[in-house]
Design a protein around this motif. Structure first.
Motif, PDB file in Angstrom:
ATOM      1  N   ALA A   1      -9.661  49.548  39.898  1.00 58.32           N
ATOM      2  CA  ALA A   1      -8.630  48.550  39.556  1.00 58.32           C
ATOM      3  C   ALA A   1      -7.897  48.116  40.828  1.00 58.32           C
TER       4      ALA A   1
ATOM      5  N   LYS B   1     -13.651  45.947  30.113  1.00 57.14           N
ATOM      6  CA  LYS B   1     -13.260  47.145  30.879  1.00 57.14           C
ATOM      7  C   LYS B   1     -13.664  48.406  30.121  1.00 57.14           C
TER       8      LYS B   1
ATOM      9  N   TRP C   1     -12.009  42.671  38.671  1.00 50.84           N
ATOM     10  CA  TRP C   1     -11.489  43.633  37.686  1.00 50.84           C
ATOM     11  C   TRP C   1     -10.295  43.043  36.932  1.00 50.84           C
TER      12      TRP C   1
END
Ligand code: ATP
Length: 610
Positions: free
Chosen positions: A457, A416, A408
């Motif tokens: 995240a 994203k 991530w």
């Protein structure tokens, strides 16, 4: 006709199970208890072998599955969270006369097999009714076997309905239609009455009946102390998910499996051990990351390609291919213990048959003598179970995935954004499909998406699960039914006889080898045979038998399903010096015999029974 043959086969199987000590009725000396069974000496060995082999292939021979052995009674909130308290019920009807209970969705097979329905079917060949014969039966045998049947209690009224039907429609009666007519004295709102299989009385409309056995913990039988015997082993796996993650050094995708007792207060236990009230399950919960995470990490998501086993697991597998993988693994397992692929069927549940949380479920069916029925279910359950336990316990079920967190971090903003949008849209579609009003669905999708990615995240998500769930007892019945063979053979004197042989796969056979001295009254043969027995015993289950003619001893082991027989004869002792210290090894299925050195027996037999 086929039906009668199948029932005859089932009767033979049940009788062999009792006669040879595979399965006994529980508490038989007190008349038995419905839905409970005991495994005798041969059954206990067979069952242990099946469970051990499942455990070995599921955990010890894989790097990605670990085991659990949890308690049967758990905190009652477990069953509230899992939905069992509210929804684990079967529709059930009660007989208004004899008060017995019948599972509403299984009434007809039970009624048709009942003694009174079979007697009526015999009186009405091809559905053509002779009313005089029916009245005679009602006044005679019917009084005894169906005392609450309308035809028995009030033949004139029932016959008048039947005559009216014949006048209006002279076509022969369908079996079910006639059984409803003979049970109907007064037509109720829904028309004809549903008959009770036990006494012929009238059954009520279906009502839900919770299948969990209730008990109390501690000495006081109060509401606060209510507890339940687990109706499945799976929930303990979800409840202990975090403890296993913390201790087992496993990373998603990985599985937790368990073998253990489960209890369901089945309304109509039937078909021998197929549907009982106490049984054992072998269950695996295989945890996988949600598809979005796999796609994000691997760059693509592999789908199911074609038929058959998809091969070794890959990092880009989504839930569909994992589901297919487990269906195929389970089919391979059954084949490896002697259930041929042709006896197994896959039934993919249709969308309207799926449980609300399931994405897909495959029932693995087996051709039992009484019909093709479920042996195991393989369900893709999403993250329903872990989410429910998180909601009800307040404990987070998030899994921390280091790889996901690192990946991530490396994604640029546009990637994203793309992932977020994709997720939000899918969520929105599913909420709309669930019936949410558009504005509300949009707001909720927005919130869920932002929560989901905030967690991701940090490398956190709730894993999804694929659940192969098998019943040990149903598998026992399948293995016994598959193994049961009757063969006509000619004995040494030329007489024909029927040989009953249980052709169990050597891997699961209760006894692996029978050891026989040719003659009981020759101490040197007996001593050598006992020596061979002791040689084999540390490696496998051995049965020593020195009574009766050798042919009879073979037959006894054929019935027990013992795949190999070792006979010690005079050549073993050196009468023929070339054959000294050799024995005959007989193969149960081919009945062929070969001469084998005693020194070679252990490795040879081990290679055949593992
Ligand atoms: P069924 O529809 O036959 O009642 P189910 O779909 O409710 O079965 P699951 O809850 O999926 O069954 O349980 C998994 C497995 O446990 C089944 O495939 C079966 O092998 C076994 N099982 C379930 N109920 C029983 C029972 N009453 N007796 C024996 N085995 C059972």
């Amino acid at each position: 006709m086929a039906q009668a043959k199948e029932n005859e086969r089932m009767e033979k199987i049940v009788s062999l199970c009792k006669r040879r000590g595979f399965i006994f009725q529980s508490s038989e000396i007190y008349g038995g208890i419905n839905g409970f069974w005991d495994y005798g000496p041969l059954g206990a060995e067979l069952k242990r072998n099946v469970k051990d082999y499942w455990w070995r292939t599921m955990t010890q021979q894989r790097e990605d599955v670990v085991g659990l052995d949890a308690s049967i009674i758990m905190h009652p909130m477990v069953w509230k969270a899992s939905g069992h308290l509210e929804t684990f019920s079967d529709p059930m009807s009660t007989c208004r006369q004899c008060k017995k209970l019948v599972r509403s969705d299984q009434i007809w097979p039970i009624v048709i097999e009942s003694s009174w329905a079979r007697a009526i079917a015999e009186l009405v060949p091809g559905g053509t009714v002779n009313t005089g014969q029916l009245v005679n039966w009602a006044k005679g045998k019917g009084q005894r076997i169906a005392p609450n049947l309308a035809l028995v209690r009030n033949p004139e009224v029932t016959i008048s309905w039947i005559s009216e039907r014949i006048q209006k429609n002279p076509a022969p009666f369908e079996a079910k239609e006639l059984l409803q007519y003979v049970a109907t004295e007064q037509f109720n709102q829904t028309g004809l009455v549903l008959p009770c299989p036990h006494c012929g009385g009238e059954l009520t409309e279906p009502r839900p009946f919770n299948l969990m056995f209730k008990t109390h913990t501690g000495p006081v039988e109060s509401e606060e102390n209510v507890a339940y015997l687990r109706p499945e082993t799976a929930q303990a796996i979800f409840v202990q998910f975090k403890s296993v993650v913390a201790t087992a050094r496993q990373k998603v995708p990985f599985g937790i499996c368990q073998i253990g007792k489960a209890f369901r207060n089945e309304i109509t236990p039937r078909n021998f051990i197929f549907r009982s009230r106490e049984f054992e399950q072998m269950e695996l919960e295989f945890f996988i990351p949600p598809d979005e995470i796999v796609a994000a990490l691997a760059g693509d998501l592999a789908g199911v390609r074609g038929e058959g086993h998809p091969g070794e697991p890959q990092p880009n597998w989504g839930w569909q291919i994992w589901h297919k993988y487990w269906v195929e693994e389970r089919l391979r397992f059954y084949e490896s213990i002697g259930l041929p692929r042709t006896s197994l069927k896959e039934y993919w549940q249709k969308p309207d048959e799926l449980a609300h949380y399931a994405k897909a479920t495959v029932d693995i069916l087996f051709d039992f003598p009484f019909g093709t029925e479920e042996l195991e279910g393989v369900a893709a359950r999403g993250n329903f179970d872990l989410s429910q336990h998180e909601k009800f316990s307040g404990e987070s079920m998030d899994y921390f995935d280091e790889v996901a967190r690192e990946a991530w971090k490396k994604f640029d903003e546009s990637k994203k954004q793309e992932l977020r949008e994709d997720y939000r849209e899918k969520k929105y579609d599913s909420l709309v499909r669930k019936g949410l009003e558009l504005g509300e669905a949009k707001a909720q999708a927005e919130k869920e998406s932002s929560d989901y990615f905030d967690k991701l995240a940090k490398g956190l998500y709730t894993p999804h699960v694929i659940e192969p769930s098998a019943g040990v007892d149903r598998l026992m019945l399948a293995l016994i039914a598959q193994a049961f063979n009757e063969e006509e053979v000619t004995d040494e004197k030329g007489n024909k006889e029927t040989r009953v042989v249980m052709k169990f796969h050597p891997r699961i056979a209760p006894i692996k080898v029978g050891v026989f001295p040719l003659l009981k009254n020759r101490p040197e043969l007996v001593a050598k045979a006992l020596e061979v027995k002791r040689l084999l015993q540390p490696h496998m289950s051995v049965f020593y038998d020195d009574t009766g003619a050798i042919g009879r001893r073979y037959r006894r082991q054929d019935e027990a399903g013992t795949p190999f027989g070792v006979t010690i004869d005079f050549d073993t002792l050196g009468e023929n010096s070339a054959l000294k210290d050799t024995v005959t090894l007989r193969d149960r299925d081919t009945m062929k015999q070969e001469r084998v050195k005693i020194d070679d027996l252990v490795p040879l037999l081990i290679s055949k029974v593992r």
